[in-house]
Design a protein around this motif. Structure first.
Motif, PDB file in Angstrom:
ATOM      1  N   ALA A  18       0.832  -1.210   0.000  1.00  0.00           N
ATOM      2  CA  ALA A  18       0.000   0.000   0.000  1.00  0.00           C
ATOM      3  C   ALA A  18       0.863   1.255   0.000  1.00  0.00           C
ATOM      4  O   ALA A  18       0.541   2.250  -0.660  1.00  0.00           O
ATOM      5  N   GLU A  19       1.972   1.225   0.735  1.00  0.00           N
ATOM      6  CA  GLU A  19       2.893   2.364   0.730  1.00  0.00           C
ATOM      7  C   GLU A  19       3.501   2.559  -0.654  1.00  0.00           C
ATOM      8  O   GLU A  19       3.689   3.694  -1.105  1.00  0.00           O
ATOM      9  N   LEU A  20       3.786   1.452  -1.310  1.00  0.00           N
ATOM     10  CA  LEU A  20       4.385   1.511  -2.643  1.00  0.00           C
ATOM     11  C   LEU A  20       3.384   2.034  -3.668  1.00  0.00           C
ATOM     12  O   LEU A  20       3.717   2.868  -4.516  1.00  0.00           O
ATOM     13  N   ARG A  21       2.165   1.539  -3.571  1.00  0.00           N
ATOM     14  CA  ARG A  21       1.122   1.900  -4.537  1.00  0.00           C
ATOM     15  C   ARG A  21       0.448   3.231  -4.230  1.00  0.00           C
ATOM     16  O   ARG A  21      -0.230   3.792  -5.075  1.00  0.00           O
ATOM     17  N   LYS A  22       0.565   3.651  -2.975  1.00  0.00           N
ATOM     18  CA  LYS A  22      -0.193   4.824  -2.509  1.00  0.00           C
ATOM     19  C   LYS A  22      -1.697   4.581  -2.660  1.00  0.00           C
ATOM     20  O   LYS A  22      -2.455   5.466  -3.057  1.00  0.00           O
ATOM     21  N   GLY A  23      -2.116   3.349  -2.346  1.00  0.00           N
ATOM     22  CA  GLY A  23      -3.532   3.050  -2.495  1.00  0.00           C
ATOM     23  C   GLY A  23      -3.867   1.611  -2.158  1.00  0.00           C
ATOM     24  O   GLY A  23      -3.108   0.928  -1.464  1.00  0.00           O
ATOM     25  N   ALA A  24      -5.002   1.150  -2.677  1.00  0.00           N
ATOM     26  CA  ALA A  24      -5.589  -0.131  -2.298  1.00  0.00           C
ATOM     27  C   ALA A  24      -4.705  -1.318  -2.672  1.00  0.00           C
ATOM     28  O   ALA A  24      -3.919  -1.262  -3.623  1.00  0.00           O
ATOM     29  N   VAL A  25      -4.876  -2.388  -1.902  1.00  0.00           N
ATOM     30  CA  VAL A  25      -4.171  -3.641  -2.172  1.00  0.00           C
ATOM     31  C   VAL A  25      -5.202  -4.772  -2.198  1.00  0.00           C
ATOM     32  O   VAL A  25      -6.235  -4.696  -1.534  1.00  0.00           O
ATOM     33  N   PRO A  26      -4.930  -5.846  -2.954  1.00  0.00           N
ATOM     34  CA  PRO A  26      -5.880  -6.960  -3.049  1.00  0.00           C
ATOM     35  C   PRO A  26      -5.755  -7.910  -1.861  1.00  0.00           C
ATOM     36  O   PRO A  26      -5.197  -9.003  -1.965  1.00  0.00           O
ATOM     37  N   LEU A  27      -6.275  -7.485  -0.733  1.00  0.00           N
ATOM     38  CA  LEU A  27      -6.206  -8.291   0.486  1.00  0.00           C
ATOM     39  C   LEU A  27      -7.617  -8.585   0.977  1.00  0.00           C
ATOM     40  O   LEU A  27      -8.427  -7.665   1.128  1.00  0.00           O
ATOM     41  N   GLU A  28      -7.900  -9.860   1.225  1.00  0.00           N
ATOM     42  CA  GLU A  28      -9.196 -10.251   1.790  1.00  0.00           C
ATOM     43  C   GLU A  28      -9.142  -9.988   3.294  1.00  0.00           C
ATOM     44  O   GLU A  28      -8.692 -10.837   4.066  1.00  0.00           O
ATOM     45  N   GLU A  29      -9.621  -8.844   3.707  1.00  0.00           N
ATOM     46  CA  GLU A  29      -9.476  -8.469   5.111  1.00  0.00           C
ATOM     47  C   GLU A  29     -10.372  -9.286   6.033  1.00  0.00           C
ATOM     48  O   GLU A  29     -10.194  -9.252   7.255  1.00  0.00           O
ATOM     49  N   GLU A  30     -11.287 -10.033   5.463  1.00  0.00           N
ATOM     50  CA  GLU A  30     -12.112 -10.902   6.305  1.00  0.00           C
ATOM     51  C   GLU A  30     -11.261 -11.957   7.004  1.00  0.00           C
ATOM     52  O   GLU A  30     -11.609 -12.406   8.108  1.00  0.00           O
ATOM     53  N   ILE A  31     -10.132 -12.342   6.394  1.00  0.00           N
ATOM     54  CA  ILE A  31      -9.294 -13.332   7.072  1.00  0.00           C
ATOM     55  C   ILE A  31      -8.552 -12.702   8.248  1.00  0.00           C
ATOM     56  O   ILE A  31      -8.187 -13.400   9.196  1.00  0.00           O
ATOM     57  N   LEU A  32      -8.365 -11.389   8.215  1.00  0.00           N
ATOM     58  CA  LEU A  32      -7.805 -10.702   9.380  1.00  0.00           C
ATOM     59  C   LEU A  32      -8.837 -10.671  10.505  1.00  0.00           C
ATOM     60  O   LEU A  32      -8.499 -10.890  11.677  1.00  0.00           O
ATOM     61  N   SER A  33     -10.080 -10.403  10.137  1.00  0.00           N
ATOM     62  CA  SER A  33     -11.155 -10.420  11.135  1.00  0.00           C
ATOM     63  C   SER A  33     -11.290 -11.811  11.743  1.00  0.00           C
ATOM     64  O   SER A  33     -11.508 -11.961  12.954  1.00  0.00           O
ATOM     65  N   TRP A  34     -11.149 -12.827  10.898  1.00  0.00           N
ATOM     66  CA  TRP A  34     -11.213 -14.205  11.401  1.00  0.00           C
ATOM     67  C   TRP A  34     -10.082 -14.457  12.395  1.00  0.00           C
ATOM     68  O   TRP A  34     -10.305 -15.042  13.466  1.00  0.00           O
ATOM     69  N   ALA A  35      -8.871 -14.015  12.069  1.00  0.00           N
ATOM     70  CA  ALA A  35      -7.728 -14.220  12.967  1.00  0.00           C
ATOM     71  C   ALA A  35      -7.982 -13.567  14.319  1.00  0.00           C
ATOM     72  O   ALA A  35      -7.683 -14.145  15.372  1.00  0.00           O
ATOM     73  N   ALA A  36      -8.549 -12.362  14.290  1.00  0.00           N
ATOM     74  CA  ALA A  36      -8.862 -11.681  15.550  1.00  0.00           C
ATOM     75  C   ALA A  36      -9.941 -12.434  16.322  1.00  0.00           C
ATOM     76  O   ALA A  36      -9.851 -12.582  17.547  1.00  0.00           O
ATOM     77  N   SER A  37     -10.944 -12.942  15.615  1.00  0.00           N
ATOM     78  CA  SER A  37     -12.038 -13.654  16.287  1.00  0.00           C
ATOM     79  C   SER A  37     -11.560 -14.945  16.940  1.00  0.00           C
ATOM     80  O   SER A  37     -12.152 -15.415  17.914  1.00  0.00           O
ATOM     81  N   GLN A  38     -10.481 -15.518  16.410  1.00  0.00           N
ATOM     82  CA  GLN A  38      -9.908 -16.741  16.975  1.00  0.00           C
ATOM     83  C   GLN A  38      -8.958 -16.459  18.135  1.00  0.00           C
ATOM     84  O   GLN A  38      -8.360 -17.386  18.678  1.00  0.00           O
ATOM     85  N   ARG A  39      -8.822 -15.185  18.480  1.00  0.00           N
ATOM     86  CA  ARG A  39      -7.900 -14.767  19.547  1.00  0.00           C
ATOM     87  C   ARG A  39      -6.497 -15.304  19.264  1.00  0.00           C
ATOM     88  O   ARG A  39      -5.793 -15.788  20.149  1.00  0.00           O
TER      89      ARG A  39
END
Length: 228
Positions: A135-156
């Motif tokens: 994102a720093e390189l592109r100065k914008g959006a990246v193709p990341l499925e952020e739902e898997i980050l939410s899942w990681a948080a939900s799994q503690r």
């Protein structure tokens, strides 16, 4: 010590005190072939890049690792950083994208497989760190499925340590990603929830909120007796 112990010692300790000796140890280890060569050459690439600033040497090692272990995310990340430092934005972007794809696939595998392997939290953190770099390189959006980050948080996933360091790193990186992709409001909401649920200690939550609110142009309230 065995060859893998030699590699670990050179990669994590010796490189800081005597990088040239670390290189000699790793070159000997690489001659063993197989897994030892992959690990040793990956460590060599990191030493050339981080300790010596030898971009050509680093790129050579990371590309050799990718010949031996195609798609290895750590080598893709190393190659991306090397190309970025060389001024090759397109090459860096391509390598980071491949790393994000591979790491995302790993995390989806954790989610679908049920049992979480040791080190799963570091895979998620590396994925998020790589997304921030892209994102720093592109100065914008990246193709990341952020739902898997939410899942990681939900799994503690970051409760494994006695402290909250992994949680702080996770939310700091995700906050940075949201800011880089023009979503500071989302960052503010997420940080307040993270503090409420105990994922973030109050001081760290306040500092990250300060960054997100600054992006929003909102006033930052500083309690009396503290420095802004």
């Amino acid at each position: 010590m065995g060859v893998l112990d030699d590699i670990r010692h050179a990669a994590f300790e010796l490189r800081q005190t005597d990088p040239q000796e670390a290189i000699r140890v790793l070159r000997r280890a690489a001659q063993q072939g197989g897994e030892a060569e992959v690990l040793a050459r990956g460590a060599l690439g990191e030493i050339y890049l981080d300790e010596l600033g030898d971009l050509d040497g680093a790129e050579h090692e990371f590309r050799r690792v990718l010949q031996l272990a195609p798609g290895l995310s750590a080598a893709e990340i190393g190659l991306g950083r090397t190309r970025r430092e060389s001024g090759d934005v397109k090459g860096a972007e391509t390598a980071f994208l491949r790393a994000i794809e591979g790491l995302s696939r790993d995390v989806r595998g954790f989610r679908e497989g049920g049992a979480l392997p040791a080190g799963a939290e570091e895979v998620v953190l590396t994925l998020l760190e790589t997304a921030v770099e892209l994102a720093e390189l592109r100065k914008g959006a990246v193709p990341l499925e952020e739902e898997i980050l939410s899942w990681a948080a939900s799994q503690r996933l970051f409760d494994a340590e006695d402290d909250r360091d992994d949680w702080v790193r996770f939310h700091a990186l995700w906050t940075r990603l949201r800011i880089l992709t023009d979503r500071p409001e989302e960052a503010v909401t997420a940080l307040r929830e993270a503090e409420r649920t105990g994922e973030l200690p109050p001081d760290e939550a306040k500092e990250l909120l300060r960054l997100a609110l600054k992006e929003l142009g909102a006033p930052v309230v500083v309690p009396l007796g503290t420095k802004s």
